[in-house]
Design an enzyme around this catalytic site. Structure first.
Site, PDB file in Angstrom:
ATOM      1  CD  GLU A   3      -2.870  -0.987   1.945  1.00 50.95           C
ATOM      2  OE1 GLU A   3      -3.546  -0.438   2.644  1.00 50.95           O
ATOM      3  OE2 GLU A   3      -3.683  -1.986   2.179  1.00 50.95           O
ATOM      4  CE  LYS A  55      -2.917   1.073  -3.685  1.00 48.49           C
ATOM      5  NZ  LYS A  55      -3.969   0.219  -3.180  1.00 48.49           N
ATOM      6  CG  ASN A 171      -9.359  -4.348   1.351  1.00 52.39           C
ATOM      7  OD1 ASN A 171     -10.179  -4.089   0.798  1.00 52.39           O
ATOM      8  ND2 ASN A 171      -9.069  -6.122   1.843  1.00 52.39           N
ATOM      9  NE  ARG A 248      -8.600  -4.516  -4.137  1.00 44.82           N
ATOM     10  CZ  ARG A 248      -7.974  -4.082  -3.747  1.00 44.82           C
ATOM     11  NH1 ARG A 248      -6.621  -4.119  -3.016  1.00 44.82           N
ATOM     12  NH2 ARG A 248      -7.838  -2.823  -5.006  1.00 44.82           N
TER      13      ARG A 248
END
Ligand SMILES: [Zn+2]
Length: 258
Positions: A3, A55, A171, A248
């Site tokens: 992340e 990212k 996530n 997810r």
């Protein structure tokens, strides 16, 4: 998992090794880059800067050339002092930069490209990125503007994962920051107030900044991966369900997240 904090942490480790110096060697062992001649194109050029946005990681070289990397779910960056053993097999290295006794390695990188600096400013994937949650001067106004331009029926947990709204949240941070802000990730964005939306990013930011400094993301997991266990705040059992297109896993506490 990669992340924004993971990528900023990588940039923070790579920077002291490469910034301001010409790498002794640039190698691209992966077959996809065999014919790209990056070692010739980058020969003699110093790395001007190493930076991250969300990212995405950028190694900016002299002479208008930038290496752009995105790890998606699978990739990773490693920094090693020779003859330190690499964390992944040699055949998984896509990029190796050597500088003195150091090696900087990108493994399993699904996105790795050499582009001109000007193209990084025009590339639609990059220009579409929202404000970087880890930026020193995170732009809250722009975050809210992008959030409000988006589909108001979309769940807030999904909206904060959208890199065009805010760059860097993945996530795990989606789950943990909604939990910290006591906001139900399934609520439609249109019913979430600006204050609640900001509470989510304000919860994530300082923790991600710490993890970007020391690489320890794991300590911030309080409900991620803990479906069926009692909530640390109210003891209701944590639930899990896949969210949105890519399904997810979303963890949340139905007792204290509203
Ligand atoms: Zn709870």
């Amino acid at each position: 998992m990669p992340e924004g904090d993971t990528i900023h942490y990588a940039a923070n480790r790579i920077r002291p090794i490469l910034e301001g110096r010409v790498p002794d060697a640039v190698r691209t062992p992966h077959p996809r880059h065999r014919l790209d001649r990056w070692s010739q194109r980058l020969a003699g050029r110093a790395v001007r800067s190493v930076d991250a946005h969300g990212k995405h990681l950028f190694l900016r070289f002299e002479g208008d050339l930038t290496l752009h990397s995105h790890l998606r779910m699978s990739g990773s960056w490693g920094t090693y002092l020779k003859p330190q053993r690499w964390r992944r097999g040699r055949h998984r290295a896509w990029l190796v930069l050597e500088a003195g006794r150091h090696e900087v390695v990108q493994f399993d990188g699904p996105v790795l490209e050499l582009m001109t600096e000007s193209r990084t400013r025009l590339d639609s994937r990059l220009t579409a990125l929202g404000p970087d949650i880890l930026a020193e001067d995170f732009d809250r106004e722009r975050f809210l503007r992008r959030l409000r331009q988006d589909d108001p029926t979309r769940p807030i947990g999904d909206a904060v994962l959208d890199q065009r709204i805010v760059a860097g949240i993945g996530n795990m941070w989606k789950v943990e920051s909604c939990f910290l802000a006591e906001v139900d990730p399934w609520r439609r964005t249109g019913t979430v107030s600006d204050g609640e939306a900001l509470a989510i990013v304000n919860a994530a930011r300082p923790r991600m900044q710490r993890s970007a400094r020391d690489g320890n993301q794991t300590r911030f997991k309080s409900i991620y991966g803990r479906a069926g266990r009692p909530c640390p705040r109210c003891s209701t059992l944590i639930r899990q369900r896949g969210q949105w297109d890519d399904n997810r896993p979303t963890y949340w506490c139905p007792g204290c997240q509203h």
